[in-house]
Design a protein around this motif. Structure first.
Motif, PDB file in Angstrom:
ATOM      1  N   GLY A 190     -42.720  13.238 127.034  1.00  0.00           N
ATOM      2  CA  GLY A 190     -44.147  13.197 127.317  1.00  0.00           C
ATOM      3  C   GLY A 190     -44.988  14.050 126.399  1.00  0.00           C
ATOM      4  O   GLY A 190     -46.110  13.660 126.032  1.00  0.00           O
ATOM      5  N   ALA A 191     -44.468  15.214 126.005  1.00  0.00           N
ATOM      6  CA  ALA A 191     -45.275  16.148 125.212  1.00  0.00           C
ATOM      7  C   ALA A 191     -45.737  15.569 123.874  1.00  0.00           C
ATOM      8  O   ALA A 191     -46.915  15.695 123.517  1.00  0.00           O
ATOM      9  CB  ALA A 191     -44.508  17.454 125.004  1.00  0.00           C
ATOM     10  N   PRO A 192     -44.874  14.910 123.086  1.00  0.00           N
ATOM     11  CA  PRO A 192     -45.373  14.329 121.829  1.00  0.00           C
ATOM     12  C   PRO A 192     -46.335  13.162 122.050  1.00  0.00           C
ATOM     13  O   PRO A 192     -47.175  12.880 121.195  1.00  0.00           O
ATOM     14  CB  PRO A 192     -44.094  13.849 121.122  1.00  0.00           C
ATOM     15  CG  PRO A 192     -42.967  14.546 121.785  1.00  0.00           C
ATOM     16  CD  PRO A 192     -43.409  14.773 123.189  1.00  0.00           C
ATOM     17  N   LEU A 193     -46.203  12.465 123.188  1.00  0.00           N
ATOM     18  CA  LEU A 193     -47.105  11.343 123.473  1.00  0.00           C
ATOM     19  C   LEU A 193     -48.495  11.823 123.871  1.00  0.00           C
ATOM     20  O   LEU A 193     -49.489  11.099 123.691  1.00  0.00           O
ATOM     21  CB  LEU A 193     -46.534  10.484 124.603  1.00  0.00           C
ATOM     22  CG  LEU A 193     -45.279   9.672 124.303  1.00  0.00           C
ATOM     23  CD1 LEU A 193     -44.787   8.971 125.568  1.00  0.00           C
ATOM     24  CD2 LEU A 193     -45.558   8.645 123.213  1.00  0.00           C
ATOM     25  N   LEU A 210     -47.058  15.092 129.726  1.00  0.00           N
ATOM     26  CA  LEU A 210     -48.332  14.468 129.367  1.00  0.00           C
ATOM     27  C   LEU A 210     -49.512  15.391 129.645  1.00  0.00           C
ATOM     28  O   LEU A 210     -50.417  15.542 128.814  1.00  0.00           O
ATOM     29  CB  LEU A 210     -48.516  13.163 130.150  1.00  0.00           C
ATOM     30  CG  LEU A 210     -47.578  12.004 129.797  1.00  0.00           C
ATOM     31  CD1 LEU A 210     -47.800  10.844 130.751  1.00  0.00           C
ATOM     32  CD2 LEU A 210     -47.792  11.551 128.351  1.00  0.00           C
ATOM     33  N   ALA A 211     -49.531  16.018 130.825  1.00  0.00           N
ATOM     34  CA  ALA A 211     -50.730  16.750 131.265  1.00  0.00           C
ATOM     35  C   ALA A 211     -50.828  18.154 130.692  1.00  0.00           C
ATOM     36  O   ALA A 211     -51.920  18.587 130.292  1.00  0.00           O
ATOM     37  CB  ALA A 211     -50.759  16.804 132.792  1.00  0.00           C
ATOM     38  N   MET A 212     -49.719  18.889 130.643  1.00  0.00           N
ATOM     39  CA  MET A 212     -49.791  20.296 130.251  1.00  0.00           C
ATOM     40  C   MET A 212     -50.268  20.485 128.809  1.00  0.00           C
ATOM     41  O   MET A 212     -51.169  21.293 128.556  1.00  0.00           O
ATOM     42  CB  MET A 212     -48.438  20.967 130.468  1.00  0.00           C
ATOM     43  CG  MET A 212     -48.432  22.457 130.151  1.00  0.00           C
ATOM     44  SD  MET A 212     -49.351  23.452 131.356  1.00  0.00           S
ATOM     45  CE  MET A 212     -48.080  23.671 132.606  1.00  0.00           C
ATOM     46  N   PRO A 213     -49.703  19.785 127.806  1.00  0.00           N
ATOM     47  CA  PRO A 213     -50.198  19.974 126.439  1.00  0.00           C
ATOM     48  C   PRO A 213     -51.659  19.590 126.278  1.00  0.00           C
ATOM     49  O   PRO A 213     -52.408  20.258 125.561  1.00  0.00           O
ATOM     50  CB  PRO A 213     -49.288  19.080 125.589  1.00  0.00           C
ATOM     51  CG  PRO A 213     -48.083  18.849 126.417  1.00  0.00           C
ATOM     52  CD  PRO A 213     -48.554  18.866 127.829  1.00  0.00           C
ATOM     53  N   LYS A 218     -50.452  18.509 118.703  1.00  0.00           N
ATOM     54  CA  LYS A 218     -49.024  18.232 118.582  1.00  0.00           C
ATOM     55  C   LYS A 218     -48.224  19.524 118.711  1.00  0.00           C
ATOM     56  O   LYS A 218     -47.194  19.575 119.412  1.00  0.00           O
ATOM     57  CB  LYS A 218     -48.732  17.565 117.238  1.00  0.00           C
ATOM     58  CG  LYS A 218     -47.266  17.213 117.020  1.00  0.00           C
ATOM     59  CD  LYS A 218     -47.067  16.528 115.678  1.00  0.00           C
ATOM     60  CE  LYS A 218     -45.600  16.175 115.448  1.00  0.00           C
ATOM     61  NZ  LYS A 218     -45.399  15.528 114.126  1.00  0.00           N
ATOM     62  N   ALA A 219     -48.693  20.578 118.051  1.00  0.00           N
ATOM     63  CA  ALA A 219     -47.995  21.858 118.120  1.00  0.00           C
ATOM     64  C   ALA A 219     -47.987  22.408 119.543  1.00  0.00           C
ATOM     65  O   ALA A 219     -46.978  22.944 120.014  1.00  0.00           O
ATOM     66  CB  ALA A 219     -48.642  22.859 117.167  1.00  0.00           C
ATOM     67  N   ILE A 220     -49.115  22.268 120.246  1.00  0.00           N
ATOM     68  CA  ILE A 220     -49.186  22.771 121.616  1.00  0.00           C
ATOM     69  C   ILE A 220     -48.311  21.928 122.538  1.00  0.00           C
ATOM     70  O   ILE A 220     -47.750  22.439 123.513  1.00  0.00           O
ATOM     71  CB  ILE A 220     -50.650  22.811 122.094  1.00  0.00           C
ATOM     72  CG1 ILE A 220     -51.397  23.908 121.324  1.00  0.00           C
ATOM     73  CG2 ILE A 220     -50.748  23.070 123.590  1.00  0.00           C
ATOM     74  CD1 ILE A 220     -52.883  23.923 121.555  1.00  0.00           C
ATOM     75  N   GLY A 221     -48.166  20.637 122.241  1.00  0.00           N
ATOM     76  CA  GLY A 221     -47.250  19.809 123.009  1.00  0.00           C
ATOM     77  C   GLY A 221     -45.823  20.327 122.913  1.00  0.00           C
ATOM     78  O   GLY A 221     -45.103  20.411 123.911  1.00  0.00           O
ATOM     79  N   ILE A 222     -45.410  20.696 121.703  1.00  0.00           N
ATOM     80  CA  ILE A 222     -44.072  21.266 121.518  1.00  0.00           C
ATOM     81  C   ILE A 222     -43.986  22.616 122.229  1.00  0.00           C
ATOM     82  O   ILE A 222     -42.977  22.939 122.868  1.00  0.00           O
ATOM     83  CB  ILE A 222     -43.767  21.407 120.019  1.00  0.00           C
ATOM     84  CG1 ILE A 222     -43.734  20.019 119.364  1.00  0.00           C
ATOM     85  CG2 ILE A 222     -42.447  22.142 119.797  1.00  0.00           C
ATOM     86  CD1 ILE A 222     -43.630  20.053 117.861  1.00  0.00           C
ATOM     87  N   TRP A 223     -45.049  23.426 122.120  1.00  0.00           N
ATOM     88  CA  TRP A 223     -45.101  24.731 122.803  1.00  0.00           C
ATOM     89  C   TRP A 223     -44.931  24.556 124.309  1.00  0.00           C
ATOM     90  O   TRP A 223     -44.134  25.262 124.940  1.00  0.00           O
ATOM     91  CB  TRP A 223     -46.437  25.403 122.486  1.00  0.00           C
ATOM     92  CG  TRP A 223     -46.704  26.684 123.215  1.00  0.00           C
ATOM     93  CD1 TRP A 223     -46.408  27.945 122.797  1.00  0.00           C
ATOM     94  CD2 TRP A 223     -47.345  26.833 124.494  1.00  0.00           C
ATOM     95  NE1 TRP A 223     -46.819  28.867 123.727  1.00  0.00           N
ATOM     96  CE2 TRP A 223     -47.386  28.211 124.777  1.00  0.00           C
ATOM     97  CE3 TRP A 223     -47.874  25.935 125.416  1.00  0.00           C
ATOM     98  CZ2 TRP A 223     -47.945  28.715 125.955  1.00  0.00           C
ATOM     99  CZ3 TRP A 223     -48.425  26.423 126.594  1.00  0.00           C
ATOM    100  CH2 TRP A 223     -48.457  27.799 126.843  1.00  0.00           C
TER     101      TRP A 223
END
Length: 537
Positions: A316-319, A371-374, A136-141
Motif C-alpha cells: 500500500g505504501a508505494p501506491l 495507503l492512509a499513513m503515508p 514516495k520517501a514518506i511512504g517507505i518511511w
C-alpha cells in the motif's frame, strides 16, 4: 556537502533513517515477550513489570515535540545522532540491569533517545528529497516504521529461544552502529538558520509536561479503569497543560509550533487521521497477540509469524502517492481508513478457532494503513514550513504515540470489562483462583493448568469463549473510532494536497542545508513560489 551530493545519496540516506525507525518499532513489542523471564530473574513485582514497559512510552511521548523543536534549532542530524548514541548506551545498560529499578530507569532513558530519533527522520527526509519524491520517501518511511511492530514478536521469540532476556536489548547494538556510521558519512546537517530568537522554554515545558501527563493518564486508564481518580486527574491536568501550551504559542514571539499550522486543514486533518490509524493498529495488536497465544495456543515465535500479513502495508505504501495524484488526498486517506475499519469489523467476528479470519483481517489492515499513513504524513510534512519541519514531524509522531496509547487504553479496558462480564460464575473455586481467572485469559490459563482434569478444561473453554466475546466488543469500538476517522477525512481534508508549506515568517526554504544557502534547483524554486502563494481552501 552540497545539494547535488545530497540528492545523489538521498535513497542511501533514507535507508539509514529507516534503520533507525526499525529499532523503535521492534522495541515497542519485543520486550513484552521477555517479561516473564525478567520477572523470574529480577524478582519484579506486578507494578514494576508495568513500569518497565510504560516508562519508555511515557518519556518518548512527553519529549517528542521538544525534541523536534530542538532539532530545528540546533541541527537535525545532530539530534538524530545524539538520540542513537543515547538509545545504544542505555540499551546496553538495560541488558545488564541488576534490579527492576535500574531497568525502569534505563527504559525511560531509551525513551528519551527514541524521542530524539523519530522527529529528526521525517525532517531530514524533507531536507534531502525534492518535493516530487517526498511522498514516495514518506511512504517507505511509514512502512518501515510500522514493519517493526510485527517483527518484534518474531525477533523476540528467536532471541528468547536461545539467549537470556537481556539479548532483546543487545540486538539494538549492531543496527545502531551501522546507522551511526551511515549517518555520519551521508546525512547533511540542516536547521532553521533564520531563527535567531531565544528558545521557547515555557512552551517546551508545557508541551513536554502535557504530553507526558496525557500518556501517563492513558496508561493508568488501561490498568485501573477510566473512572479511577488518578486517571481522571491525570487526563484533566494534561488537557489543561496542552490548552495552556496552545494559548502560549499564540502569544510567544518565537513559538515552538506556528499557530497557523493548527488552522491548516492538511495539518489538522492529518493529525486526526494518524491518531485514528494508530488507535486501531496498537489496540488490535494488543488484543491479537493475546488471542494467538492464549486462545489458539501458539508459542511466541509462531504468534509473531502470524502477525506478518500486516506487512501488506509494503504494497500500500508505494501506491499511496500515486493514488493521491489521481484521486486526491481526501479519497486516499478515507479509503485507507475504510479498509482498516473493515479489517476491525472482520476481526470482531472471530471465534475460538478463527485463525484464517485473523490473517485476512491483518492483510486488509496493513493495506489500509499503507495507503492512509503515508498520505497523511506527507500532507502534514508539506504543510509545515521547512524551518519548523522538526516540530511538525514531532506532531506527526506524537499523533502516532498518543493514538497508540489511547487505543491500548480504550480497547484494553473494553476487552477486560467484557471478558469479566462474559465469564460464568466461579463460585465453586477458591476466591484467590477465581479472582485470578477473572483478571485475564492468561491468568485463567494458569489457573486451569493448576486445576487440571475436566474442571480445568471447562474453565479454559469458558475463559476462551469469554475472551472472544470481549475481543468482539473491543474490535467494534476500534472500528467505530476508525470510522469516525473516515468521516473526519471526508469533512476536514481538502480534496487535493497543496504542494507548498505555509508561509510563516522566519522559516528556511525546503532543502536549505547547514550552510544557509538556498536550494537553487528547479524544485526548490518551485517550492519557494508555492510557499508564497495563497493556500487553497
Amino acid at each position: 556537502m552540497d545539494r547535488s551530493t545530497v540528492h545523489r545519496h538521498r535513497w542511501k540516506i533514507l535507508a539509514v533513517l529507516c534503520m533507525s525507525l526499525v529499532l523503535i518499532g521492534l522495541d515497542n513489542l519485543i520486550l513484552n515477550l521477555a517479561l516473564p523471564k525478567i520477572q523470574t530473574d529480577l524478582g519484579s513485582t506486578g507494578t514494576e513489570m508495568q513500569w518497565i514497559v510504560d516508562s519508555y512510552t511515557l518519556v518518548f511521548g512527553g519529549l517528542l515535540l521538544l525534541s523536534g523543536s530542538l532539532a530545528d534549532r540546533f541541527g537535525r542530524r545532530r539530534m538524530l545522532m545524539t538520540g542513537m548514541v543515547l538509545f545504544l548506551a542505555f540499551s546496553l545498560a538495560a541488558a545488564f540491569s541488576t534490579d527492576s529499578a535500574m531497568l525502569i530507569a534505563m527504559r525511560a532513558a531509551m525513551g528519551a533517545g527514541a524521542a530524539m530519533i523519530m522527529p529528526a527522520t521525517l525532517a531530514i527526509i524533507k531536507d534531502v528529497f525534492p518535493a516530487g519524491e517526498q511522498a514516495k520517501a514518506i511512504g517507505i518511511w511509514a512502512g518501515t516504521a510500522a514493519l517493526g511492530v510485527p517483527l518484534g514478536p518474531v525477533v523476540g521469540g528467536l532471541l528468547l529461544d536461545h539467549f537470556w532476556w537481556g539479548s532483546v536489548f543487545l540486538i539494538n547494538a549492531p543496527v545502531v552502529m551501522v546507522a551511526l556510521v551511515g549517518g555520519a558519512v551521508l546525512i547533511p546537517e540542516s536547521r532553521n538558520r533564520n531563527h535567531s530568537g531565544s528558545l521557547d522554554l515555557l512552551g517546551a515545558l508545557l508541551s513536554a509536561a502535557g504530553l507526558a501527563v496525557l500518556v501517563y493518564g492513558l496508561v493508568e486508564a488501561s490498568r485501573n479503569g477510566w473512572s479511577d481518580g488518578i486517571t481522571l486527574i491525570s487526563l484533566a491536568v494534561s488537557v489543561t497543560l496542552l490548552i495552556g501550551f496552545t494559548v502560549w504559542e499564540r502569544r510567544a514571539r518565537f513559538p515552538m509550533l506556528a499557530p497557523e499550522l493548527l488552522r491548516d486543514k492538511r495539518f489538522s486533518g492529518s493529525a486526526l487521521a494518524i491518531t485514528a490509524i494508530s488507535f486501531g493498529m496498537f489496540g488490535a495488536l494488543f488484543v491479537l497477540t493475546q488471542y494467538l497465544q492464549f486462545v489458539l495456543a501458539h508459542e511466541p515465535l509462531d504468534a509473531g509469524l502470524r502477525l506478518l500479513p500486516i506487512a501488506t502495508m509494503i504494497i500500500g505504501a508505494p501506491l499511496s502517492p500515486r493514488l493521491v495524484e489521481r484521486i486526491g488526498l481526501k479519497a486516499v486517506v478515507a479509503l485507507g481508513l475504510s479498509l482498516i475499519t473493515a479489517a476491525l469489523v472482520l476481526t470482531a467476528g472471530a471465534g475460538t478457532d478463527s485463525e484464517l479470519r485473523i490473517l485476512w483481517s491483518l492483510a486488509f489492515f496493513g493495506l489500509g494503513m499503507g495507503l492512509a499513513m503515508p498520505a497523511a504524513a506527507d500532507a502534514m510534512l508539506a504543510a509545515a514550513p521547512s524551518g519548523q519541519s522538526g516540530a511538525g514531524s514531532a506532531v506527526t509522531d506524537a499523533s502516532m504515540q498518543v493514538g497508540g496509547a489511547l487505543g491500548i487504553a480504550v480497547i484494553g479496558s473494553v476487552l477486560s470489562t467484557s471478558y469479566r462480564d462474559a465469564l460464568p460464575a466461579l463460585d465453586r473455586m477458591p476466591a484467590e483462583a477465581a479472582d485470578a481467572a477473572s483478571d485475564s485469559v492468561g491468568a485463567a490459563d494458569g489457573v486451569a493448568a493448576g486445576i487440571g482434569g475436566e474442571p480445568g478444561r471447562q474453565l479454559l473453554a469458558a475463559a476462551h469463549e469469554a475472551f472472544v466475546e470481549g475481543l468482539g466488543d473491543a474490535m467494534l469500538i476500534g472500528a467505530g473510532v476508525t470510522a469516525l476517522g473516515v468521516l473526519a477525512a471526508l469533512l476536514v481534508f481538502p480534496r487535493r494536497a497543496a504542494k507548498g508549506p505555509l508561509a510563516v515568517g522566519g522559516d528556511t526554504t525546503p532543502g536549505e542545508a547547514d550552510t544557509g544557502t538556498d536550494d537553487l534547483t528547479a524544485s526548490g524554486a518551485a517550492r519557494r513560489e508555492a510557499s508564497r502563494a495563497p493556500r487553497p481552501t
